[in-house]
Design a protein around this motif. Sequence first.
Motif, PDB file in Angstrom:
ATOM      1  N   HIS A 216       0.867  -1.195   0.000  1.00 18.91           N
ATOM      2  CA  HIS A 216       0.000   0.000   0.000  1.00 18.91           C
ATOM      3  C   HIS A 216       0.889   1.225   0.000  1.00 18.91           C
ATOM      4  O   HIS A 216       1.960   1.217   0.615  1.00 18.91           O
ATOM      5  CB  HIS A 216      -0.908   0.009   1.227  1.00 18.91           C
ATOM      6  CG  HIS A 216      -2.194   0.760   1.018  1.00 18.91           C
ATOM      7  ND1 HIS A 216      -2.242   2.110   0.767  1.00 18.91           N
ATOM      8  CD2 HIS A 216      -3.490   0.334   1.012  1.00 18.91           C
ATOM      9  CE1 HIS A 216      -3.514   2.492   0.626  1.00 18.91           C
ATOM     10  NE2 HIS A 216      -4.284   1.432   0.763  1.00 18.91           N
TER      11      HIS A 216
ATOM     12  N   SER B 216       4.336   7.707   5.397  1.00 18.33           N
ATOM     13  CA  SER B 216       4.895   8.623   6.380  1.00 18.33           C
ATOM     14  C   SER B 216       3.822   9.003   7.388  1.00 18.33           C
ATOM     15  O   SER B 216       2.743   9.465   6.998  1.00 18.33           O
ATOM     16  CB  SER B 216       5.416   9.859   5.622  1.00 18.33           C
ATOM     17  OG  SER B 216       6.280  10.572   6.418  1.00 18.33           O
TER      18      SER B 216
ATOM     19  N   ALA C 121      -0.908   6.375  -8.825  1.00 23.20           N
ATOM     20  CA  ALA C 121      -2.204   6.293  -8.134  1.00 23.20           C
ATOM     21  C   ALA C 121      -2.938   7.609  -8.292  1.00 23.20           C
ATOM     22  O   ALA C 121      -2.321   8.675  -8.350  1.00 23.20           O
ATOM     23  CB  ALA C 121      -2.015   5.989  -6.651  1.00 23.20           C
TER      24      ALA C 121
HETATM   25  C1  LIG Z   1       0.018   8.940  -3.587  1.00 18.89           C
HETATM   26  C2  LIG Z   1      -0.413   8.839  -2.154  1.00 18.89           C
HETATM   27  C3  LIG Z   1       0.499   9.078  -1.135  1.00 18.89           C
HETATM   28  C4  LIG Z   1       0.099   8.984   0.200  1.00 18.89           C
HETATM   29  N1  LIG Z   1       0.995   9.251   1.201  1.00 18.89           N
HETATM   30  C5  LIG Z   1       0.599   9.187   2.486  1.00 18.89           C
HETATM   31  C6  LIG Z   1       1.520   9.402   3.557  1.00 18.89           C
HETATM   32  O1  LIG Z   1       2.704   9.631   3.348  1.00 18.89           O
HETATM   33  N2  LIG Z   1       1.045   9.328   4.826  1.00 18.89           N
HETATM   34  C7  LIG Z   1      -0.262   9.043   5.099  1.00 18.89           C
HETATM   35  O2  LIG Z   1      -0.639   9.012   6.278  1.00 18.89           O
HETATM   36  N3  LIG Z   1      -1.135   8.814   4.116  1.00 18.89           N
HETATM   37  C8  LIG Z   1      -0.745   8.869   2.827  1.00 18.89           C
HETATM   38  N4  LIG Z   1      -1.637   8.591   1.834  1.00 18.89           N
HETATM   39  C9  LIG Z   1      -3.008   8.260   2.203  1.00 18.89           C
HETATM   40  C10 LIG Z   1      -3.141   6.840   2.765  1.00 18.89           C
HETATM   41  O3  LIG Z   1      -2.649   5.912   1.831  1.00 18.89           O
HETATM   42  C11 LIG Z   1      -4.575   6.542   3.103  1.00 18.89           C
HETATM   43  O4  LIG Z   1      -5.173   7.660   3.699  1.00 18.89           O
HETATM   44  C12 LIG Z   1      -4.721   5.333   4.035  1.00 18.89           C
HETATM   45  O5  LIG Z   1      -4.220   4.159   3.460  1.00 18.89           O
HETATM   46  C13 LIG Z   1      -6.203   5.143   4.395  1.00 18.89           C
HETATM   47  O6  LIG Z   1      -6.368   4.007   5.185  1.00 18.89           O
HETATM   48  P1  LIG Z   1      -7.766   3.206   5.140  1.00 18.89           P
HETATM   49  O7  LIG Z   1      -7.650   2.144   6.174  1.00 18.89           O
HETATM   50  O8  LIG Z   1      -8.893   4.160   5.203  1.00 18.89           O
HETATM   51  O9  LIG Z   1      -7.813   2.561   3.679  1.00 18.89           O
HETATM   52  P2  LIG Z   1      -6.824   1.490   3.035  1.00 18.89           P
HETATM   53  O10 LIG Z   1      -5.504   1.540   3.682  1.00 18.89           O
HETATM   54  O11 LIG Z   1      -6.885   1.700   1.569  1.00 18.89           O
HETATM   55  O12 LIG Z   1      -7.486   0.101   3.411  1.00 18.89           O
HETATM   56  C14 LIG Z   1      -8.706  -0.295   2.821  1.00 18.89           C
HETATM   57  C15 LIG Z   1      -8.735  -1.822   2.803  1.00 18.89           C
HETATM   58  O13 LIG Z   1     -10.045  -2.228   2.358  1.00 18.89           O
HETATM   59  C16 LIG Z   1      -9.896  -3.382   1.554  1.00 18.89           C
HETATM   60  N5  LIG Z   1     -11.107  -3.475   0.713  1.00 18.89           N
HETATM   61  C17 LIG Z   1     -11.490  -2.633  -0.276  1.00 18.89           C
HETATM   62  N6  LIG Z   1     -12.651  -3.049  -0.826  1.00 18.89           N
HETATM   63  C18 LIG Z   1     -13.005  -4.191  -0.172  1.00 18.89           C
HETATM   64  C19 LIG Z   1     -14.095  -5.086  -0.282  1.00 18.89           C
HETATM   65  N7  LIG Z   1     -15.080  -4.916  -1.193  1.00 18.89           N
HETATM   66  N8  LIG Z   1     -14.146  -6.157   0.549  1.00 18.89           N
HETATM   67  C20 LIG Z   1     -13.193  -6.357   1.494  1.00 18.89           C
HETATM   68  N9  LIG Z   1     -12.108  -5.523   1.637  1.00 18.89           N
HETATM   69  C21 LIG Z   1     -12.025  -4.450   0.822  1.00 18.89           C
HETATM   70  C22 LIG Z   1      -8.624  -3.123   0.773  1.00 18.89           C
HETATM   71  O14 LIG Z   1      -8.058  -4.341   0.310  1.00 18.89           O
HETATM   72  C23 LIG Z   1      -7.742  -2.411   1.807  1.00 18.89           C
HETATM   73  O15 LIG Z   1      -6.867  -3.303   2.473  1.00 18.89           O
HETATM   74  C24 LIG Z   1      -1.250   8.652   0.508  1.00 18.89           C
HETATM   75  C25 LIG Z   1      -2.157   8.397  -0.526  1.00 18.89           C
HETATM   76  C26 LIG Z   1      -1.756   8.486  -1.842  1.00 18.89           C
HETATM   77  C27 LIG Z   1      -2.746   8.220  -2.946  1.00 18.89           C
END
Ligand SMILES: Cc1cc2nc3c(=O)[nH]c(=O)nc-3n(C[C@H](O)[C@H](O)[C@H](O)COP(=O)(O)OP(=O)(O)OC[C@H]3O[C@@H](n4cnc5c(N)ncnc54)[C@H](O)[C@@H]3O)c2cc1C
Length: 433
Positions: free
Chosen positions: A44, A48, A276
């Motif tokens: 993923h 940071s 992305a």
């Molecule tokens: C280019 C870029 C750089 C970034 N840099 C940073 C950074 O440096 N620091 C930072 O804090 N944030 C950063 N982010 C943001 C960060 O990646 C996200 O905010 C963070 O991962 C969100 O966490 P989450 O748990 O909400 O979602 P996610 O980490 O995306 O987890 C969602 C999970 O849901 C699962 N899922 C999806 N659909 C389904 C389904 N239908 N059934 C079952 N499971 C499912 C996926 O497999 C995934 O594992 C960055 C984002 C981008 C695009």
Amino acid sequence: MSDIQSYDVVVVGGGPSGSTVGGLLAKAGHRVLILERERFPRYHIGESLVTGMTPLLTELGLVEELDRRFQHKTGISLRWGSDPQPWRSDFSSASSVYSHAWHVTRSEFDELMLNNARSLGATVVEEAHVSEVTGAGTGTVTGLVYTHGGKKHQVTSRYVVDASGQARTVSRKTTSTQWQEDLRNVAVWGYFDTYTPIEHDQDILVEAVDGGGWFWGIPLSKDKLSLGFVLPAERLAQAVQQGRSQREVFLEGLAASNIAKTMVDPGDTPQEMNTARDWSHLSDTFYGPGWVAVGDSAAFIDPLFSSGIWLGTSGAWLAARALDSALADPAGEQHALQRFDAVYRQLFRDVLLYVRFFMDPSRLREEYMERAREITQMYTESSRVGFVSLISGIGAVADLVDFDPMGMDGLRDIMTERAQQAQARSADTAAAV
Ligand SMILES: Cc1cc2nc3c(=O)[nH]c(=O)nc-3n(C[C@H](O)[C@H](O)[C@H](O)COP(=O)(O)OP(=O)(O)OC[C@H]3O[C@@H](n4cnc5c(N)ncnc54)[C@H](O)[C@@H]3O)c2cc1C
């Protein structure tokens, strides 16, 4: 359909937001199921962290493990604004207690968080793909359907939490989201095994590039640098249409940089780069009958200040307390979820407001600092402290730690709401007489 299972809460997605809300609710004694599409560890982006996360990580009992496994992050080194001189902000200037965060390999960090949710009592099923949200069409979500091991399974639950990240598995069916057209960006990045560190070698580098766009440089370890170029999506699409590869666009950006280009040898750039979508959005609501959204499925803001995981897990922390309260006292559900939405929305608004202001790289450094102080409403003369407080999340720690969905603040809101309802009722009665 092989069986019907029943839980208090079922969470879609086992990323940092899902494992936080699921783990905390299980710890509070509720029956929780977390469904994750992938098998962890999985890759993923988002590497940071910021210091505003440390109180939650302390609550989850993970700080020592993070210290052991990951590179410390001491602050942010910038080349940004009308003054070409680099500058930096140190986390310790906003808090001597929370003086460092971490640069993390997400596959490892997310697995740690998900295993922690398991050890707090949540049932976790990996390689479980949620394909249907039951009741979404009728207005009240009552459960979902997922596929695991080639079979379909049905789950019913009091609440479904959408923590599915950009997939927005539930929220795309239950609410609308406001896409922020001026923050419609894309990122192109890769990993370098050899690099020259910047002066403050535990900082993240954030550098505006002449001609538009910006670079991040994240030192994951002594021999791994994550280097990414963020630019308007339209610009990358045009370049690709003209036959240029994403790698070439990255290298053009690198050549136009001042600091990033001193860190790596362009010849070491991987042939295949990662890309992305990086398009900010904010859902109209973060909850509705039977469901709640946290993390990227609720809202996403450009990663300029590495705020994504902090925002996601903070929302998950708030949601866990609101749902715990609603499960214990269904009569207070509306109030608890309203409070969750209001506090969580304010976090997003503050970051969005500031990212939008900061995205203009032509301002004076003092202007960036002063605007941050205004947004955080810091009672301090020091705009420097306001800046670090905002970008590290430290300024919001008290709101997060003290959040009580039915607390005094909540009571005040209820009283006002009831007084308004009573007033409206007596106006209706007067009109009828
Ligand atoms: C280019 C870029 C750089 C970034 N840099 C940073 C950074 O440096 N620091 C930072 O804090 N944030 C950063 N982010 C943001 C960060 O990646 C996200 O905010 C963070 O991962 C969100 O966490 P989450 O748990 O909400 O979602 P996610 O980490 O995306 O987890 C969602 C999970 O849901 C699962 N899922 C999806 N659909 C389904 C389904 N239908 N059934 C079952 N499971 C499912 C996926 O497999 C995934 O594992 C960055 C984002 C981008 C695009």
